[in-house]
Write an enzyme that holds these catalytic residues in place. Structure first.
Site, PDB file in Angstrom:
ATOM      1  N   TYR A   1       0.828  -1.218   0.000  1.00 22.54           N
ATOM      2  CA  TYR A   1       0.000   0.000   0.000  1.00 22.54           C
ATOM      3  C   TYR A   1       0.861   1.266   0.000  1.00 22.54           C
ATOM      4  CZ  TYR A   1      -2.792   3.700   2.305  1.00 22.54           C
ATOM      5  OH  TYR A   1      -3.374   4.889   2.664  1.00 22.54           O
ATOM      6  N   ILE A   2       1.656   1.464   1.038  1.00 21.92           N
ATOM      7  CA  ILE A   2       2.422   2.702   1.125  1.00 21.92           C
ATOM      8  C   ILE A   2       3.587   2.676   0.137  1.00 21.92           C
ATOM      9  CG2 ILE A   2       3.755   4.193   2.662  1.00 21.92           C
ATOM     10  CD1 ILE A   2       2.012   3.121   4.978  1.00 21.92           C
TER      11      ILE A   2
ATOM     12  N   ASP B   1      12.718 -11.526  -0.357  1.00 23.29           N
ATOM     13  CA  ASP B   1      12.661 -10.860   0.943  1.00 23.29           C
ATOM     14  C   ASP B   1      13.649  -9.701   1.011  1.00 23.29           C
ATOM     15  OD1 ASP B   1      10.708 -12.237   2.462  1.00 23.29           O
ATOM     16  OD2 ASP B   1      12.056 -13.971   2.534  1.00 23.29           O
TER      17      ASP B   1
ATOM     18  N   TYR C   1       4.756  -5.331  17.454  1.00 24.58           N
ATOM     19  CA  TYR C   1       4.942  -4.516  16.255  1.00 24.58           C
ATOM     20  C   TYR C   1       5.795  -3.282  16.559  1.00 24.58           C
ATOM     21  CZ  TYR C   1       3.944  -1.149  12.588  1.00 24.58           C
ATOM     22  OH  TYR C   1       4.081  -0.201  11.612  1.00 24.58           O
TER      23      TYR C   1
ATOM     24  N   HIS D   1      -7.818  -1.815   8.713  1.00 25.66           N
ATOM     25  CA  HIS D   1      -7.745  -0.375   8.970  1.00 25.66           C
ATOM     26  C   HIS D   1      -9.106   0.299   8.854  1.00 25.66           C
ATOM     27  CE1 HIS D   1      -3.309  -0.891   7.970  1.00 25.66           C
ATOM     28  NE2 HIS D   1      -3.397  -0.595   9.248  1.00 25.66           N
TER      29      HIS D   1
ATOM     30  N   ILE E   1     -17.379  -0.313  16.047  1.00 25.85           N
ATOM     31  CA  ILE E   1     -16.556   0.704  16.711  1.00 25.85           C
ATOM     32  C   ILE E   1     -15.941   0.066  17.948  1.00 25.85           C
ATOM     33  CG2 ILE E   1     -16.548   2.926  17.892  1.00 25.85           C
ATOM     34  CD1 ILE E   1     -18.730   3.878  16.090  1.00 25.85           C
TER      35      ILE E   1
HETATM   36  N1  UDP Z   1     -11.199   0.878  14.642  1.00 23.33           N
HETATM   37  C1  UDP Z   1     -12.545   0.589  14.885  1.00 23.33           C
HETATM   38  N2  UDP Z   1     -13.126  -0.392  14.126  1.00 23.33           N
HETATM   39  C2  UDP Z   1     -12.471  -1.089  13.163  1.00 23.33           C
HETATM   40  C3  UDP Z   1     -11.103  -0.774  12.915  1.00 23.33           C
HETATM   41  C4  UDP Z   1     -10.507   0.216  13.685  1.00 23.33           C
HETATM   42  O1  UDP Z   1     -13.168   1.178  15.742  1.00 23.33           O
HETATM   43  O2  UDP Z   1     -13.052  -1.983  12.528  1.00 23.33           O
HETATM   44  C5  UDP Z   1     -10.550   1.935  15.430  1.00 23.33           C
HETATM   45  C6  UDP Z   1      -9.347   1.460  16.228  1.00 23.33           C
HETATM   46  O3  UDP Z   1      -9.744   1.020  17.495  1.00 23.33           O
HETATM   47  C7  UDP Z   1      -8.490   2.725  16.280  1.00 23.33           C
HETATM   48  C8  UDP Z   1      -8.829   3.452  14.994  1.00 23.33           C
HETATM   49  O4  UDP Z   1     -10.055   2.885  14.526  1.00 23.33           O
HETATM   50  O5  UDP Z   1      -8.897   3.535  17.358  1.00 23.33           O
HETATM   51  C9  UDP Z   1      -7.786   3.274  13.922  1.00 23.33           C
HETATM   52  O6  UDP Z   1      -7.498   1.888  13.805  1.00 23.33           O
HETATM   53  P1  UDP Z   1      -6.612   1.295  12.645  1.00 23.33           P
HETATM   54  O7  UDP Z   1      -6.581  -0.178  12.822  1.00 23.33           O
HETATM   55  O8  UDP Z   1      -7.073   1.843  11.339  1.00 23.33           O
HETATM   56  O9  UDP Z   1      -5.159   1.913  12.885  1.00 23.33           O
HETATM   57  P2  UDP Z   1      -4.213   1.872  14.178  1.00 23.33           P
HETATM   58  O10 UDP Z   1      -4.541   3.115  14.947  1.00 23.33           O
HETATM   59  O11 UDP Z   1      -4.478   0.610  14.930  1.00 23.33           O
HETATM   60  O12 UDP Z   1      -2.840   1.924  13.586  1.00 23.33           O
END
Ligand code: UDP
Length: 340
Positions: free
Chosen positions: A12-13, A59, A149, A202, A220
């Protein structure tokens, strides 16, 4: 002209990095194991720019393979994107993360040292800060990651510092930057490359998939945080801005030096704000259910982006959340099945 090596350039990036470098007229060679990347992303860049981008399947940590590529193409500049990047997955499968993110970087750096690479830009993460005591987060905030991570990336920052120090003592050249990404979102606004993860975790693509009817609803993760609307707040930076920062930083690296910059816009948006923006942009309703908190999610993360602005005069230009979401929406509507 010397080539730039982009590891993870089919992801992606990374693919946005390859596209930008190709648009700027650079010769680009990609090393990608295609575990999460897409061969088609490279083909799309080639079609859109009329340039040839060599894709070496393998890799980034395969020292012999990479050293051969670096020597053959006369590479002096490396952008290292290749990584596994899901916090939750890293908790379940830490060894895969330390292998793909930490060990691979060591193999790559050995190849770089042997082949005389002079500039190295590393994809780090705000996850190296863990749960910061305060926001906005400046680069001086202590780095104490709370996930494998984050730790797998922080270790690479430490290795890079040691490599630079050894090169300084030896009188050689090696300049690097650790770019600590906040939440990268959006897609190339011309629609050449985009975001295609399977499974997708994401928030922005998930919300848009729900708007498109590709999934039933968005959950959420937590509505009882100490934030204005109870949901988590994150700093969403457009991927084209993020890549623009890479280009600026690479151009600034000289001799032996170390730089670390946060890449964010300096403002946070809540999960509910993302959902509302997606509904505005798409003109569709996004079905939402409220679920429990996701383990390891800090309530509020956003960057203090002042350091890169002060030192390099760089700041994110796409500051409107709707524009970020719209670029992702355009890509998704054109590619509902990703690159397939
Ligand atoms: N999030 C959510 N529902 C989802 C995916 C993510 O509520 O299905 C929330 C997650 O808890 C975080 C924000 O969205 O607060 C961004 O999450 P993401 O996984 O996109 O990125 P991260 O912040 O983990 O790198």
């Amino acid at each position: 002209m010397a080539s730039v090596l982009v590891t993870g350039g089919a992801g992606y990036i990374g693919s946005h990095g390859v596209l930008r470098l190709a648009r700027d007229g650079h010769e680009v060679v990609v090393v990608d194991n295609l575990v999460r990347g897409h061969r088609e992303a490279i083909a799309a860049v080639e079609r859109a720019t009329g340039t040839r981008v060599e894709l070496v399947e393998g890799d980034a940590g395969d020292r012999a393979l990479v050293e051969g590529v670096l020597r053959r193409r006369g590479v002096r500049d490396v952008m290292h994107f290749a990584a596994l990047a899901y916090v939750g997955e890293s908790v379940e499968r830490p060894l895969e993360y330390y292998r793909a993110n930490t060990s691979a970087a060591i193999g790559l750096l050995e190849a770089c040292e042997a082949a005389g690479v002079e500039r190295f830009v590393f994809s780090s993460t705000c996850a190296t800060y863990g749960e910061p005591a305060a926001v906005p987060i400046a680069e001086t905030c202590p780095q104490s990651p709370i996930s494998p991570y984050g730790r797998s990336k922080l270790m690479v920052e430490r290795v890079l510092a040691d490599v630079a120090e050894s090169r300084r003592r030896a009188g050689g050249a090696f300049a690097y930057a650790a770019l600590r990404y906040f939440n990268v979102a959006g897609c190339d606004r011309a629609g050449v490359v985009g975001e295609a993860h399977d499974p997708e975790t994401h928030l922005v693509p998930i919300v848009l998939q729900a708007a498109l009817g590709l999934r039933d609803r968005v959950t959420i993760f937590g509505t009882d945080y100490a934030t204005p609307d109870g949901t988590c707040v994150r700093d969403y930076i457009h991927v084209e801005d993020l890549i623009d920062a890479h280009v600026r930083v690479l151009g600034a690296l000289r001799g032996v030096e170390e730089r670390a910059y946060n890449l964010g816009i300096g403002r946070g948006h809540s999960v509910r704000e993302i959902v509302s923006a997606a509904e505005r942009v798409t003109g569709r309703r996004v079905p939402v259910v409220e679920g429990p908190r996701r383990a390891g999610d800090p309530p509020r993360l956003f960057a203090d982006p002042g350091k890169i602005r002060r030192e390099l005069g760089w700041e994110a230009r796409i500051r409107d959340l709707d524009e970020i979401i719209a670029s992702a929406w355009n890509w998704l509507r054109a590619h509902p099945k990703g690159y397939a």
